[in-house]
Write an enzyme that holds these catalytic residues in place. Structure first.
Site, short mmCIF file in Angstrom:
data_model
loop_
_atom_site.label_atom_id
_atom_site.label_comp_id
_atom_site.label_asym_id
_atom_site.label_seq_id
_atom_site.Cartn_x
_atom_site.Cartn_y
_atom_site.Cartn_z
N ASP A 125 -8.32 76.94 36.69
CA ASP A 125 -7.76 75.66 36.28
C ASP A 125 -8.84 74.80 35.64
O ASP A 125 -9.79 74.39 36.31
CB ASP A 125 -7.17 74.95 37.49
CG ASP A 125 -6.51 73.62 37.12
OD1 ASP A 125 -6.05 73.49 35.97
OD2 ASP A 125 -6.44 72.73 37.98
N ASP A 330 -6.20 72.79 26.43
CA ASP A 330 -5.80 73.37 27.72
C ASP A 330 -5.38 74.82 27.55
O ASP A 330 -4.28 75.11 27.08
CB ASP A 330 -4.66 72.55 28.31
CG ASP A 330 -4.32 72.98 29.73
OD1 ASP A 330 -5.00 73.88 30.26
OD2 ASP A 330 -3.38 72.43 30.31
#
Length: 448
Positions: A125, A330
């Protein structure tokens, strides 16, 4: 180390460790192989665990169901905010390090901790910092009925069972405050909360060795000590699909594993991601890219440092849109999201260049601008797209579309989705590039 045979669709990935030495420097680079969420190894794991959905419903690549599954995962990102009331990382004392956090992660890796070695399948993440694994569980995801020798077994960390495990006390630099501590020598508690589904993890911080090795002729083994969370209680999506065996934070803060490895001199403070054909690819810790790569600076905010950049121009076909926008880079998002007015401008510009018939809206398809591909269609008829970043560097978008195969026709769609809150450059726009997150120079780099 360039990416080859790139595809436009990248989602949940499983990763195995390998280590190689950079040809550009003497620094070690730890490289992780990546596999597509819907690949056969992942399918095998889901079949063994019974998690998420039955394998008989495994979506066929290129189908409506395939893209619907990916967009459904991305949907949780629409709720992300940069505020102190959402997605905060808290060390039990109420002091928050503001974070953009997500659920149902797209990338996974296998890591090995402790003595004797314990293997964990952990989610990656970029929007959080702490590395945690299930440990001395009061409430964790179930790992029952898995084969002992499975590469994807769900492990519970046992600090008492590892001879190299150490407690992190309240006077440690990585334990920011003393709330919940009975004294400086007591154990440091942590609690990480996420935006949706009442998802969280809590426990104590511990230290133990992370097992790494080189792939050169000497096969050097390295066992650096790292600080991570002993996750005693998980809630919400962490009990099933989100991170059943732990989470590996890639953020800027000093508690993240990349920060620890860099601070201890094992790697340069940088990592890269390459996305390859059918989901093959790699993430490489310590990789600073190449001297001839394109670069743009991160927009740094000391209160919530994230991988955010500025786009100054977007070209669609022959039309140039001069509009400055900031966007989160991202790799954990399948598609690209834009807020209005940028979404409408880019989508309508794309539509104005297309000559194929627009397909009627389909509630199963997450994309609004879709077209029926003509029998004689070729890629030259699909509008090209590129981004100009702050500083003048350009990123050509190799695959701005996705192609859906139905029983009667081929359909292609602009793979951009309207966002209510945040601009996100997702994996589909990064396809074809080696993306470098250089945390020393505070720049994003990319090269074909």
């Amino acid at each position: 180390m360039e990416c080859r045979n790139m595809s436009s669709i990248f989602t949940l990935l499983l990763i195995s460790f390998s280590i190689w030495l950079s040809p550009l420097s003497n620094a070690r680079i730890f490289t992780l192989e990546m596999h597509h969420r819907f690949s056969e190894p992942v399918k095998k794991w889901y079949h063994l665990t019974g998690n998420y959905f039955p394998t008989r419903n495994w979506p066929e690549k290129g189908s409506v169901e395939y893209y619907a599954e990916l967009a459904h995962h991305d949907g949780v990102l629409r709720g992300r905010r940069l505020s102190d009331s959402n997605g905060s990382l808290t060390f039990s004392d109420g002091n928050s390090t503001f974070r953009i956090s997500s659920l149902g992660f797209l990338h996974y890796t296998t890591v090995t901790l402790g003595t004797p070695e314990m293997k964990f399948l952990v989610a990656l993440d970029t929007g959080s910092d702490l590395f945690w694994v299930p440990c001395a569980c009061g409430k964790c995801a179930s790992g029952d009925d898995l084969p002992y020798d499975s590469d994807f077994e769900l492990t519970i960390y046992d600090p008492n069972g590892s001879s190299t495990s150490k407690n992190v006390t309240c006077n440690n630099d990585l334990c920011p405050h003393y709330y919940g501590c009975t004294g400086e020598s007591s154990q440091c508690p942590y609690s990480v909360s996420y935006v949706s589904s009442e998802t969280s993890t809590s426990g104590i911080l511990v230290e133990d060795v992370l097992h790494l090795r080189t792939e050169d002729g000497d096969m050097e083994y390295i066992k650096p000590y790292i600080t991570f969370g002993c996750g005693r209680v998980q809630t919400g999506s962490f009990l099933d699909i989100a991170a059943p065996n732990g989470l590996f934070g890639l953020g800027f803060e000093k508690i993240s594993v990349p920060s620890i490895l860099s601070r201890e001199g094992y790697i340069a403070n940088s990592f890269s991601m390459c996305f390859g054909h059918d989901g093959t690819g790699r993430i490489s810790f310590g990789d600073k890219g190449s001297p001839d790569q394109e670069e743009t600076p991160f927009n740094m905010n000391l209160y919530h440092p994230i991988y955010n950049i500025t786009v100054t121009q977007i070209r669609v076909g022959t039309t140039l849109h001069v509009s400055e926008l900031t966007a989160l880079v991202d790799s954990g998002t399948s598609f690209t999201y834009l807020v209005d007015p940028f979404y409408t401008r880019i989508s309508e510009s794309f539509h104005s260049h297309v000559r194929d018939k627009r397909r009627p809206p389909d509630p199963r398809i997450p994309f609004k601008y879709c077209y029926i591909m003509s029998q004689d269609a070729n890629t030259s008829l699909i509008p090209s797209m590129s981004l100009t970043m702050k500083g003048g560097s350009q990123m050509v978008i190799y695959d701005p579309i996705i192609v859906i195969s139905t029983l009667r026709e081929l359909v292609y769609c602009l793979a951009v989705i309207k966002s209510e809150e945040l601009n996100i450059i997702g994996q589909n726009f990064m396809t074809g590039y080696r993306i470098v997150f250089d945390r020393e120079k505070l720049v994003l780099g990319w090269k074909k």
